[in-house]
Every structure is written in structure tokens, then in C-alpha cells.
Design an enzyme around this catalytic site. Structure first.
Site, PDB file in Angstrom:
ATOM      1  N   TYR A   1      -4.386   4.396   6.171  1.00 21.91           N
ATOM      2  CA  TYR A   1      -4.945   3.450   7.156  1.00 21.91           C
ATOM      3  C   TYR A   1      -6.293   3.948   7.675  1.00 21.91           C
ATOM      4  O   TYR A   1      -7.219   3.160   7.875  1.00 21.91           O
ATOM      5  CB  TYR A   1      -3.973   3.234   8.324  1.00 21.91           C
ATOM      6  CG  TYR A   1      -2.803   2.348   7.969  1.00 21.91           C
ATOM      7  CD1 TYR A   1      -2.935   0.963   7.975  1.00 21.91           C
ATOM      8  CD2 TYR A   1      -1.574   2.886   7.624  1.00 21.91           C
ATOM      9  CE1 TYR A   1      -1.870   0.143   7.637  1.00 21.91           C
ATOM     10  CE2 TYR A   1      -0.499   2.080   7.287  1.00 21.91           C
ATOM     11  CZ  TYR A   1      -0.659   0.710   7.300  1.00 21.91           C
ATOM     12  OH  TYR A   1       0.398  -0.104   6.958  1.00 21.91           O
TER      13      TYR A   1
ATOM     14  N   LYS B   1       0.848  -1.180   0.000  1.00 19.72           N
ATOM     15  CA  LYS B   1       0.000   0.000   0.000  1.00 19.72           C
ATOM     16  C   LYS B   1       0.888   1.237   0.000  1.00 19.72           C
ATOM     17  O   LYS B   1       1.979   1.159   0.547  1.00 19.72           O
ATOM     18  CB  LYS B   1      -0.950   0.046   1.206  1.00 19.72           C
ATOM     19  CG  LYS B   1      -0.380  -0.284   2.581  1.00 19.72           C
ATOM     20  CD  LYS B   1       0.732   0.477   3.192  1.00 19.72           C
ATOM     21  CE  LYS B   1       0.716   1.944   3.416  1.00 19.72           C
ATOM     22  NZ  LYS B   1       1.960   2.410   4.080  1.00 19.72           N
TER      23      LYS B   1
HETATM   24  P1  NDP Z   1      12.443   1.164   2.340  1.00 19.18           P
HETATM   25  O1  NDP Z   1      13.029   2.444   1.892  1.00 19.18           O
HETATM   26  O2  NDP Z   1      12.868   0.618   3.641  1.00 19.18           O
HETATM   27  O3  NDP Z   1      12.725   0.032   1.245  1.00 19.18           O
HETATM   28  C1  NDP Z   1      12.368   0.196  -0.093  1.00 19.18           C
HETATM   29  C2  NDP Z   1      13.264  -0.689  -0.963  1.00 19.18           C
HETATM   30  O4  NDP Z   1      12.856  -0.537  -2.305  1.00 19.18           O
HETATM   31  C3  NDP Z   1      14.738  -0.306  -0.948  1.00 19.18           C
HETATM   32  O5  NDP Z   1      15.442  -0.867   0.130  1.00 19.18           O
HETATM   33  C4  NDP Z   1      15.204  -0.834  -2.271  1.00 19.18           C
HETATM   34  O6  NDP Z   1      15.483  -2.222  -2.167  1.00 19.18           O
HETATM   35  C5  NDP Z   1      13.975  -0.703  -3.163  1.00 19.18           C
HETATM   36  N1  NDP Z   1      14.068   0.424  -4.099  1.00 19.18           N
HETATM   37  C6  NDP Z   1      14.002   0.323  -5.440  1.00 19.18           C
HETATM   38  N2  NDP Z   1      14.120   1.516  -6.028  1.00 19.18           N
HETATM   39  C7  NDP Z   1      14.274   2.406  -5.027  1.00 19.18           C
HETATM   40  C8  NDP Z   1      14.446   3.820  -5.009  1.00 19.18           C
HETATM   41  N3  NDP Z   1      14.478   4.555  -6.141  1.00 19.18           N
HETATM   42  N4  NDP Z   1      14.563   4.439  -3.799  1.00 19.18           N
HETATM   43  C9  NDP Z   1      14.510   3.729  -2.665  1.00 19.18           C
HETATM   44  N5  NDP Z   1      14.352   2.381  -2.629  1.00 19.18           N
HETATM   45  C10 NDP Z   1      14.234   1.723  -3.802  1.00 19.18           C
HETATM   46  O7  NDP Z   1      10.860   1.345   2.297  1.00 19.18           O
HETATM   47  P2  NDP Z   1       9.776   0.450   3.045  1.00 19.18           P
HETATM   48  O8  NDP Z   1      10.187  -0.974   2.994  1.00 19.18           O
HETATM   49  O9  NDP Z   1       9.480   1.030   4.369  1.00 19.18           O
HETATM   50  O10 NDP Z   1       8.477   0.706   2.125  1.00 19.18           O
HETATM   51  C11 NDP Z   1       8.303   0.036   0.899  1.00 19.18           C
HETATM   52  C12 NDP Z   1       6.804  -0.071   0.584  1.00 19.18           C
HETATM   53  O11 NDP Z   1       6.153  -0.802   1.616  1.00 19.18           O
HETATM   54  C13 NDP Z   1       6.068   1.276   0.505  1.00 19.18           C
HETATM   55  O12 NDP Z   1       5.104   1.228  -0.518  1.00 19.18           O
HETATM   56  C14 NDP Z   1       5.398   1.408   1.861  1.00 19.18           C
HETATM   57  O13 NDP Z   1       4.238   2.198   1.829  1.00 19.18           O
HETATM   58  C15 NDP Z   1       5.086  -0.046   2.168  1.00 19.18           C
HETATM   59  N6  NDP Z   1       5.023  -0.322   3.612  1.00 19.18           N
HETATM   60  C16 NDP Z   1       3.939  -1.002   4.098  1.00 19.18           C
HETATM   61  C17 NDP Z   1       3.852  -1.285   5.436  1.00 19.18           C
HETATM   62  C18 NDP Z   1       2.704  -2.067   5.948  1.00 19.18           C
HETATM   63  O14 NDP Z   1       2.565  -2.196   7.172  1.00 19.18           O
HETATM   64  N7  NDP Z   1       1.862  -2.639   5.103  1.00 19.18           N
HETATM   65  C19 NDP Z   1       4.864  -0.827   6.396  1.00 19.18           C
HETATM   66  C20 NDP Z   1       5.980  -0.151   5.777  1.00 19.18           C
HETATM   67  C21 NDP Z   1       6.042   0.092   4.428  1.00 19.18           C
HETATM   68  P3  NDP Z   1      16.693  -2.919  -2.964  1.00 19.18           P
HETATM   69  O15 NDP Z   1      17.925  -2.290  -2.411  1.00 19.18           O
HETATM   70  O16 NDP Z   1      16.540  -4.343  -2.639  1.00 19.18           O
HETATM   71  O17 NDP Z   1      16.474  -2.622  -4.412  1.00 19.18           O
END
Ligand code: NDP
Length: 374
Positions: A225, A140
């Protein structure tokens, strides 16, 4: 010096305020498993795309799944891929990057890809997953506006794959009990919902504060949410929205990145919702549902847990769960066995939230009440 406060403010997960509480869910999950016979049905084989904060949480939770298994990764960071391969025993042939993951179409050992990247990337990535013939799970918000969401739905339909969205609260036991009570008429006619969703966001350079990658600000990340909750708590879809934005820090929260929005939703049965979405206040994770005969309060309502709540009849005592474990087992049933979730988790469900977000931003811009037809 790095203090605990600095540490907390650097964490960027949406559910931050409650994510550090002890995980009562794992104990409940284990106890539950001990009393059930071993599972021998179909197992959903999942590749996670985006090995960041939430992807890491999902991967760990999936270790306790019975119906879903992490078998692959898609990442732009080779060092993470290596670490995940050794931690989760992932073979080289199931590892991809953002350039070559279309080749997943030739991989018979992967059923679904879970896209856990910044919001602004979901649309293109989900469409590529669909074109590769794999079921798509998106985090989301599914996309950064309704038009993009519709494109994703259309692409998945065309490719003959399913599209699900990580609405983990739709399987949470206390939430489901409130929904059951409301459906049974135990609260009487529903007249009011309040949703408070917020936390203080840290690092100003993170993607969540970059409009291109986030699609907006707190509304996209945490306010969603309250939007989604207002719908499953009242059991209706809103027909109008009004909204007001306040910004105390225009340097950190640039044009198009909302810091705080208060919004109101009107429902066809006469109920109204009053909600707050913010990146500038902690301890905001509360749902309150009021009817002519009773009420329910969940607080925390959407954090990682344990969720706590009570109604006019007393404490809610349903077990705490690890949301991501339950979600992935349930997603397996939906994708592989055609099961129906208690509250929808498909692209159409997510599209409704995106239409409401579009309307909230329009209401902020125009100062007008915006009609909704979901
Ligand atoms: P993070 O920044 O921690 O991780 C995102 C990952 O996406 C990065 O580590 C990277 O992984 C990859 N990525 C690819 N392109 C990019 C870019 N241009 N910039 C940054 N990262 C990139 O974010 P979150 O994990 O917190 O959030 C990711 C998604 O999950 C969002 O849509 C957020 O809304 C959702 N979310 C949902 C939650 C829930 O409870 N349902 C809780 C937290 C987040 P790599 O290095 O492997 O390519």
C-alpha cells in the site's frame, strides 16, 4: 479465554486496523443512489474465486453494486459454496472448484473471475482464467514477483482478455482529491512522501506467514500500500530504492518472510519517500505528502474506511464510500465499456509495484541502493 484483543489478532485482513469502524460508506453509497436514475447499462457478471475473508467482504459489498453482479463461485470448500449459493442465489451451473474451473469457458453467463486466494496462487489461477476466455481480476499483490506478473500480463494479452487488480484506493474520493490538488500544483513541487503500513499479525500458522503461499511477509501484504501510494501520491515512478529489514521474532517470521522493512524511494523529480512496512505494529496506516507550497495527510489512508484526511487548506470532506462496491462498479465500466480509471488498475500498474518489491528485497539482501527502471 477469547478476548477482543485475541479476536482482533486472529483477523488477518490487510486493512484490519480500521475494518471494524462503522461503515459510513454504505450510507453515502445509498444516498448517492437515491438521487440518480435507475441504471440500465451493461452489468459485469462476476465469479469470485476463493471464498475467504476478503472474498466475503467483496461479495457483501457487491450487493450494492449497480454495474456488477456476483453470479458464480470457485472454491475448494463445498460447505462455503452451499452457503454462498443460498445467500446470493447462485445456480449450480455457476459453481466450480479448483480442478474443474477451466470449464468456465463454456459458461456464457460469466464475464470475469475475481481471484481472491493466497498471493502465491494468483499467477496460475489468473492464467487459467485467461485461457478460459474470461476477464481476470486479481487481488493484490498481483503475483509474488515481477517475472510472474509479466507471465500473467502476457497470458491475458494472448487470450484477448483484460487483467485488472483490486487497487480499491484508486477510486477513493479523498485520495482522488489529494491527487487532483497535487496535479493542479496546489502543493507546489513535491519533495517528500511518508507511507506507514502495518498491523500485528496473529495466527502463526496462517498462509500469510508461509513463504510459498504469501511470497514474502508484510511487504507483500500491507507494505504494498505504501509502495503503490507513494506512486499515486507523488505522481511519479521511483528510480531507486534502499531498504533495511529488522526481525524481532525469527520463529514466527521465518526465512523469506519479512516482519519489518523500512525503505526509501527516490523519484525523478527529486522527491524521496520514506516508508515502513510491518507485521509487528498496529495503528500504522498513514500517508503524508509534502510539497513546497503545502501538504496532505491521510490517516487512515488505505484501511476499509472511512478514510480521513486534511491538507494545509483544511479538512478533506469528500464522502466515505464502500471501496469494494465502487471498485466493482468501476471495473464494470473498464471491462465492458472501455472506460479509463482515474489511476491505472491494470496488470502493468501492478507489475510496477512487483518490480519495486523485487528491488526492495534485493536492497535488503545486498545492503546496496538498487536502481529501478519502470
Ligand atoms: P483468506 O485466507 O481469508 O481466504 C483465502 C481463500 O482462498 C480461502 O478461504 C480459500 O477459499 C482459498 N484458498 C485456496 N487455496 C488455498 C490455500 N492453499 N490456502 C488458503 N486458502 C486457500 O485470505 P484473504 O481473503 O484475506 O486474502 C486473499 C487475497 O486477497 C490475498 O491476495 C490478499 O492479499 C488479498 N486481500 C486484499 C485486501 C484488499 O483490501 N484489497 C484485503 C485482504 C486481502 P475456498 O475455501 O473458497 O477455496
Amino acid at each position: 479465554m477469547n478476548t477482543r484483543r485475541d479476536f482482533l489478532q486472529k483477523l488477518t485482513g490487510s486493512a484490519i486496523a480500521f475494518s471494524l469502524l462503522p461503515d459510513a460508506g454504505q450510507a453515502a453509497d445509498k444516498a448517492d443512489k437515491a438521487s440518480t436514475p435507475p441504471y440500465d447499462g451493461p452489468v459485469l457478471r462476476v465469479a469470485i474465486m476463493g471464498l475467504g475473508g476478503y472474498g466475503t467482504r467483496v461479495a457483501e459489498a457487491m450487493q450494492s453494486c449497480t454495474k456488477a453482479k456476483l453470479v458464480g463461485v470457485i472454491s475448494g470448500t463445498p460447505s462455503k459454496v452451499k452457503a454462498w449459493q443460498s445467500k446470493y442465489n447462485i445456480p449450480d451451473k455457476n459453481c466450480y472448484n479448483y480442478e474443474n474451473f477451466d470449464n468456465i469457458k463454456n459458461n456464457k453467463d460469466i464475464d470475469a473471475v475475481y481471484v481472491i486466494t493466497p498471493n502465491g496462487l494468483h499467477k496460475d489461477q489468473v492464467i487459467r482464467v485467461a485461457k478460459a476466455g474470461k476477464h481476470a481480476i486479481s487481488e493484490k499483490p498481483m503475483a509474488i514477483n515481477a517475472a510472474e506478473g509479466q507471465e500473467m500480463i502476457d497470458a491475458c494479452k494472448k487470450a484477448g482478455v483484460k487483467l485488472l487488480v483490486g487497487y480499491r484506493m484508486h477510486f477513493e474520493p479523498k485520495t482522488l482529491e489529494v491527487i487532483r490538488m497535487r496535479k493542479a500544483g496546489e502543493f507546489g513541487k513535491i519533495l517528500f512522501f511518508q507511507g506507514l503500513s502495518g498491523f500485528i499479525i496473529g495466527d502463526p500458522t496462517q498462509w500469510r506467514l508461509n513463504k510459498q503461499l504469501s511470497g514474502g511477509g508484510s511487504m507483500m501484504d500491507i507494505g504494498i500500500y505504501s509502495i503503490n501510494g507513494s506512486r499515486y501520491m507523488t505522481g511519479e515512478d521511483p528510480i531507486w530504492v534502499t531498504a533495511q529489514e529488522t526481525k524481532t521474532n525469527p520463529v514466527k517470521f521465518k526465512e523469506g518472510v519479512d516482519e519489518t522493512i523500512q525503505f526509501q524511494l527516490g523519484f525523478p523529480g527529486g522527491a524521496v519517500a520514506s516508508c515502513l512496512s510491518t507485521y509487528s505494529m498496529n495503528y500504522l496506516d498513514r500517508f503524508f505528502l509534502n510539497g513546497e507550497k503545502g501538504f496532505a495527510e491521510l490517516m487512515p489512508s488505505t484501511g476499509y474506511g472511512p478514510i480521513r484526511g486534511h491538507t494545509n487548506k483544511g479538512e478533506l470532506t469528500q464522502p466515505a464510500t464502500t471501496h469494494q462496491t465502487v471498485q466493482m462498479d468501476e471495473f464494470s465500466g473498464i471491462l465492458l465499456e472501455g472506460k479509463q480509471p482515474p489511476v491505472p488498475v491494470d496488470g502493468e500498474e501492478a507489475l510496477k509495484d512487483l518490480k519495486i518489491i523485487d528491488a526492495i528485497y534485493l536492497a535488503v539482501k545486498t545492503g546496496q541502493k538498487v536502481a529501478l527502471s519502470l
